[in-house]
Design a protein around this motif. Structure first.
Motif, PDB file in Angstrom:
ATOM      1  N   ALA A 188     -34.594  27.877 -30.491  1.00  0.00           N
ATOM      2  CA  ALA A 188     -33.876  26.825 -30.216  1.00  0.00           C
ATOM      3  C   ALA A 188     -33.756  25.854 -31.046  1.00  0.00           C
ATOM      4  CB  ALA A 188     -34.081  26.399 -28.663  1.00  0.00           C
ATOM      5  N   PRO A 221     -35.596  31.384 -26.277  1.00  0.00           N
ATOM      6  CA  PRO A 221     -35.375  30.240 -27.200  1.00  0.00           C
ATOM      7  C   PRO A 221     -36.835  29.679 -27.582  1.00  0.00           C
ATOM      8  CG  PRO A 221     -35.193  29.787 -24.610  1.00  0.00           C
ATOM      9  CD  PRO A 221     -35.139  31.413 -24.900  1.00  0.00           C
ATOM     10  N   VAL A 263     -31.486  33.104 -29.598  1.00  0.00           N
ATOM     11  CA  VAL A 263     -31.655  31.709 -28.957  1.00  0.00           C
ATOM     12  C   VAL A 263     -31.747  31.985 -27.393  1.00  0.00           C
ATOM     13  CG1 VAL A 263     -31.014  29.231 -28.179  1.00  0.00           C
ATOM     14  CG2 VAL A 263     -31.062  30.216 -30.793  1.00  0.00           C
TER      15      VAL A 263
END
Length: 184
Positions: free
Chosen positions: A40, A21, A17
């Motif tokens: 994300a 992301p 992430v």
């Protein structure tokens, strides 16, 4: 293969992430549409499920059964369980009552994540019949997963309750569900 210092699934996810992301992590097919889940967004979903499982009382070593199709949700549950020190057992959506009952006896899941609907299969009916056929085993709490497609009608988790509570995953409201004590 490149080795990293990451020692856990959640550590690996956090690293992914932070690094990129918006990169795709998973895909879901809804009708003719392919929906992309970014790293994300996947991380957010994992945290939401982890928080709900913690709120319901999942402890390290407990088993969680995942009775889901090949949705990204199934992978989310792997990461969320791992974050709590719990483990996952997959339950094929085509299993019959006897096969599901065997899993309830052998694995003693504290929670079963079940698809609210999938190809017209009566997954909760199969799970309910299996739980009733093995009264010596504590009924698991049920986490109702709507999947990648928005449900046509609202899903009421009360209809999925086997006796120890049920909640709609992603709602943030476990409805006071407390998972049964199960062997670690």
């Amino acid at each position: 293969m490149t080795a990293t210092g990451t020692t856990s699934l959640t550590g690996l996810l956090a690293e992914l992430v932070v690094t990129t992301p918006e990169a795709p992590l998973a895909f879901d097919v809804v009708g003719d549409e392919i929906r992309t889940c970014t790293r994300a967004r996947f991380g957010e979903r994992v945290e939401a499920v982890r928080a709900e499982l913690a709120d319901a009382g999942i402890e390290p070593g407990q088993c969680i059964a995942v009775m889901l199709p090949n949705w990204s949700d199934a992978l989310v549950w792997q990461f969320a369980a791992s974050a709590l020190g719990a483990h996952i057992i997959g339950v094929n959506t085509r299993y019959n009552t006897g096969e599901v009952a065997h899993i309830l006896v052998a694995a003693r899941p504290a929670v079963v994540a079940v698809a609210a609907s999938f190809h017209g299969l009566d997954l909760i009916g199969t799970l309910r019949a299996a739980a009733h056929s093995v009264p010596e085993v504590a009924a698991p709490a049920v986490a109702v997963v709507t999947g990648p497609a928005a449900p046509v009608t609202p899903v009421d988790p009360a209809g999925f309750d086997l006796g120890d509570g049920a909640w709609l995953v992603g709602s943030g409201d476990t409805r006071g569900t407390r998972v049964p004590r199960t062997p670690h």
